[in-house]
Enzyme design. Structure first.
Site, mmCIF file in Angstrom:
data_model
loop_
_atom_site.group_PDB
_atom_site.id
_atom_site.type_symbol
_atom_site.label_atom_id
_atom_site.label_comp_id
_atom_site.label_asym_id
_atom_site.label_seq_id
_atom_site.Cartn_x
_atom_site.Cartn_y
_atom_site.Cartn_z
ATOM 1 C CB SER A 177 -0.902 0.011 1.249
ATOM 2 O OG SER A 177 -1.494 1.274 1.451
ATOM 3 C CE1 TYR A 190 -4.543 -2.229 4.845
ATOM 4 C CE2 TYR A 190 -3.577 -0.054 4.555
ATOM 5 C CZ TYR A 190 -4.150 -1.193 4.018
ATOM 6 O OH TYR A 190 -4.317 -1.301 2.663
#
Length: 285
Positions: A177, A190
């Protein structure tokens, strides 16, 4: 003492730059390969393949000739619709329901794949969860374990189970990400798992290079997937992605070609790398 570099071409020298290709032996290969479909008869496992990025990757792979093993948690309606679309592209599909945070389930995914297709060529580690919190203090041990057990552990479990079936030319692709590179104040756990995925890609690629198995990653920015309305409140969803240079969220279909590139021979000289379809955000990779 270090070993000498391998001599893979005849010794030769030209006296003038930029040089003359016609004098080179052998000559550089600049001819595009004549391939009608880039993944013809390949078999790909895709986790989180029922929707979002995983779905788009599955459909594009199927369009390019691959057979798909679609792994998902419990989104039965989405999985069934994606399966039907894959079949419309002419690909065979195996749908497997279950929790990839369980190592035994990851082993079973690979076992079922080999039983049905007798081969495995591509592994796409894609499934993930995220739980926003405004501070580190609010991230419970339970949440921390859930995030890591879902986002990074299965990369180890599934890839480890797959390795004995992967041959030279196989491709492993991991979804990281943009948050792995710039961080995220409200997605600390995350972003940490996504940073771990980058390290996994770089480390595993070095480990498997001699076997001719390539390992790369994709680091999407804000992409319009079911994870977004399942994560944020209505107001944030309405503005999702508007802070990128392109001023919008991306679509899964805009991310899938990065996976196709990394899965196919088009990227045969790439390993340990990460592609960044993120709406124009400049990051330090």
């Amino acid at each position: 003492m270090k070993s000498s570099p391998k001599k893979i071409r005849p010794a030769q020298k030209q006296e003038q730059q930029p040089g003359v290709e016609d004098k080179m032996q052998p000559k550089p290969d600049a001819i595009p390969e004549d391939r009608q479909r880039k993944l013809e008869n390949k078999v790909a496992i895709i986790t989180g393949g029922d929707s979002g990025i995983g779905k788009a990757v599955a459909l594009l792979f199927a369009k390019e000739g691959a057979n798909i093993v679609l792994s998902y948690l419990n989104e039965d309606v989405d999985a069934k619709k994606t399966m039907e679309l894959i079949k419309q592209y002419g690909g065979e599909v195996l749908v497997i329901r279950g929790d990839i945070s369980d190592e035994a389930h990851c082993k079973d995914i690979v076992a079922q794949t080999i039983k049905k297709f007798k081969r495995l060529d591509i592994v796409v580690n894609n499934a993930a969860v995220q739980f926003p919190q405004e501070s580190l203090e609010k991230i419970s041990a339970k949440q921390l374990h859930k995030t890591f057990e879902t986002n990074i552990y299965p990369h180890f479990y599934l890839t480890k189970a797959a390795l004995k079936h992967l041959k030279q030319g196989a491709s492993i692709i991991c979804t990281t990400s943009v948050t792995a590179y710039r961080g995220s104040h409200h997605l600390i756990d995350y972003a940490s798992t996504k940073g771990a995925i980058v390290a996994f890609v770089r480390s595993l690629s070095a480990s498997l290079a001699e076997k001719g198995i390539r390992v790369n990653g994709v680091a999407p920015g804000p992409i319009w997937t079911p994870l977004i309305p399942a994560t944020f409140d209505a107001e944030k969803v309405a503005e999702f992605g508007s802070d990128t240079p392109l001023q919008r969220a991306g679509e899964p279909s805009e991310v899938a070609p990065s996976y196709l590139f990394l899965a196919s021979e088009d990227s045969s000289y790439m390993t340990g790398q990460v592609l960044h379809p993120n709406g124009g955000e400049i990051i330090n990779s």
